[in-house]
Scaffold this motif. Structure first.
Motif, PDB file in Angstrom:
ATOM      1  N   HIS A   1       0.880  -1.130   0.063  1.00  0.00           N
ATOM      2  CA  HIS A   1      -0.179  -0.044  -0.095  1.00  0.00           C
ATOM      3  C   HIS A   1       0.985   1.350  -0.046  1.00  0.00           C
ATOM      4  CE1 HIS A   1      -3.140   2.994   1.560  1.00  0.00           C
ATOM      5  NE2 HIS A   1      -2.153   3.296   2.147  1.00  0.00           N
ATOM      6  N   TRP A   2       1.718   1.435   0.774  1.00  0.00           N
ATOM      7  CA  TRP A   2       2.663   2.521   1.000  1.00  0.00           C
ATOM      8  C   TRP A   2       3.569   2.650   0.037  1.00  0.00           C
ATOM      9  CZ3 TRP A   2       0.836   6.218   3.621  1.00  0.00           C
ATOM     10  CH2 TRP A   2       0.138   5.973   4.987  1.00  0.00           C
ATOM     11  N   LEU A   3       3.912   1.672  -0.862  1.00  0.00           N
ATOM     12  CA  LEU A   3       5.065   1.642  -1.792  1.00  0.00           C
ATOM     13  C   LEU A   3       4.218   2.296  -2.880  1.00  0.00           C
ATOM     14  CD1 LEU A   3       7.210  -1.492  -1.508  1.00  0.00           C
ATOM     15  CD2 LEU A   3       7.989   0.789  -1.116  1.00  0.00           C
ATOM     16  N   ARG A   4       3.226   1.815  -3.152  1.00  0.00           N
ATOM     17  CA  ARG A   4       2.294   2.218  -4.228  1.00  0.00           C
ATOM     18  C   ARG A   4       2.071   3.731  -4.236  1.00  0.00           C
ATOM     19  NH1 ARG A   4      -0.443   0.012  -8.620  1.00  0.00           N
ATOM     20  NH2 ARG A   4      -2.096   0.927  -9.204  1.00  0.00           N
ATOM     21  N   ARG A   5       1.734   4.348  -3.182  1.00  0.00           N
ATOM     22  CA  ARG A   5       1.289   5.441  -2.655  1.00  0.00           C
ATOM     23  C   ARG A   5       2.569   6.295  -3.014  1.00  0.00           C
ATOM     24  NH1 ARG A   5      -2.395   6.574   2.454  1.00  0.00           N
ATOM     25  NH2 ARG A   5      -2.187   8.685   1.507  1.00  0.00           N
ATOM     26  N   HIS A   6       3.586   5.881  -2.872  1.00  0.00           N
ATOM     27  CA  HIS A   6       5.114   6.644  -2.976  1.00  0.00           C
ATOM     28  C   HIS A   6       5.603   6.529  -4.426  1.00  0.00           C
ATOM     29  CE1 HIS A   6       5.484   8.236   1.005  1.00  0.00           C
ATOM     30  NE2 HIS A   6       5.596   7.116   1.490  1.00  0.00           N
ATOM     31  N   GLY A   7       4.859   5.912  -5.340  1.00  0.00           N
ATOM     32  CA  GLY A   7       5.164   5.720  -6.684  1.00  0.00           C
ATOM     33  C   GLY A   7       5.703   4.254  -7.128  1.00  0.00           C
TER      34      GLY A   7
END
Length: 420
Positions: free
Chosen positions: A24-30
């Motif tokens: 989730h967090w990786l995807r939000r950070h691009g």
């Protein structure tokens, strides 16, 4: 073999709690995460896990707290019972501000995993597969899978639990990283409306001489009971994938032990989500090697005795993704910073509660009575401040690492992972 990949590709091994949270967090950070999981699909059921302190903050920052609360298991607290089912001690859920043995926010592991996975919309999942080899070079990691074709990734993260395949492959001396605590436990779901009613909203726990622990708590669905059986003993030879042998071991130990033990054993034999493992912790000198890092139980399992495994997984995922973004993809800087932030928190989270496994599974009738007496005193001086400090560790990351959870700005474009 497909050598085409972008420098934002990250493979995450494990689709439990830590893996989807990181995705989730990786995807939000691009970044572009891919998750591989040995199980053939999402695992239903599981026991209730706590959302405490800093872990609760991470869920709030994900925007999932309202949905998490809607999935909570309603419990009044923990009740110790004797072999006849009579209550010998109670700890209400609100005794330590909702951060006690039973947390204010308890959610079934399967429900939390589903919630986190739903927050990774668009992320690729490789089910029924696992990592079998890792070949790192200056530009990335070639990953060999048991079933899927080999692929290239910029980074690999092992979030695959106590028996992590990634840790075994990337961190030599795996056996020395595992510290057994001297016992085993199993957890499973029993569909028994009469037993569910008898629990009366309490997480009931029964101790029998010989280090035996039988427990049952209300599930989220009507008539559902979440059961567990634990035993304190020397290391036992067993096959991790031989469920029948594990159940025979428990049946031999718990048959006729008292309370609802026989009833739980009967339910165990037909449970669809039976799981069995040892009590143990993972201790590593480093959480990363080159382009490979570890997260959650794979890197620093605290054992179920602490109640902080979920907090460590959620906080670790948030920090790892955030530091990769803050370092503009410089994974060496990011991994170093991730460890600097996590290690003090991990050290405190791995501190066992008073008595350790002996406190959880007393060996004699006398120590069982003394344990019940001490629990009756938990809400009184002098034990109350001591126990409050123990339970506060989950949210006390500021004192643990002299930090608060950083605020990581979300980028407008992907951040490439730099070459070594």
């Amino acid at each position: 073999m497909d050598h085409h990949h972008t420098t934002t590709d990250v493979l995450i091994s494990g689709a439990g709690i830590a893996g989807p949270a990181l995705a989730h967090w990786l995807r939000r950070h691009g970044f572009t995460p891919t998750v591989v999981e040995r199980a053939p699909g999402p695992r239903p059921g599981g026991q209730a896990v706590d959302l405490r302190g800093a872990g609760r903050t991470v869920i709030e920052r994900m925007g999932l707290m309202e949905r998490a609360r809607a999935l909570c298991v309603e419990q009044h607290g923990l009740a110790l019972v004797d072999r006849r089912g009579r209550t010998t001690a109670r700890i209400p859920v609100d005794l330590f501000g909702g951060e006690g043995i039973v947390s204010e926010i308890e959610i079934l592991r399967g429900d939390l995993a589903d919630l986190l996975r739903e927050a990774t919309d668009g992320v690729e999942y490789l089910w029924d597969d696992t990592v079998t080899a890792l070949d790192e070079d200056a530009a990335g990691v070639t990953v060999t899978f048991e079933n899927a074709p080999a692929r290239r990734f910029a980074l690999v993260v092992g979030a695959d639990g106590l028996h992590s395949a990634v840790r075994r492959l990337a961190f030599p001396g795996d056996g020395s990283h595992y510290r057994p605590l001297g016992g085993y436990h199993a957890w499973f779901t029993v569909h028994d409306p009469a037993l569910a009613r008898a629990l009366d909203g309490w997480f009931q726990m029964y101790n029998a001489p010989g280090g035996l622990v039988a427990a049952a708590r209300p599930g989220r669905l009507p008539g559902e009971v979440k059961a567990s059986l634990g035993v304190r003993c020397a290391p036992l030879p067993y096959d991790r994938r031989d469920t029948a042998a594990q159940q025979r071991l428990l049946a031999d130990r718990f048959a006729g032990a008292g309370w609802e033990s026989d009833r739980l054993l009967a339910g165990m034999r037909t449970a669809e989500d039976f799981a069995f493992d040892s009590f143990g912790q993972i201790h590593l000198d480093r959480y990363s090697r080159g382009r490979i890092a570890l997260l959650g139980d794979a890197g620093y399992s605290p054992s179920p005795l602490t109640g902080l495994g979920t907090s460590l997984a959620l906080v670790g995922a948030y920090l790892l993704a955030g530091e990769l973004a803050a370092a503009a993809g410089d994974f060496r800087t990011a991994f170093t910073r991730y460890e600097e932030l996590m290690r003090p928190y991990v050290a405190r989270a791995q501190e066992l509660p008073p008595g350790g496994l002996n406190g959880y599974a007393p060996g004699s009738a006398l120590t069982i009575r003394l344990r019940a007496a001490s629990m009756r005193w938990m809400g009184r001086w002098p034990l109350r401040p001591l126990m409050a400090a123990q339970f506060a560790k989950a949210g006390d990351i500021a004192k643990a690492g002299d930090i608060a959870l950083p605020d990581y700005p979300l980028p407008d474009h992907p951040l490439p992972v730099r070459s070594a």
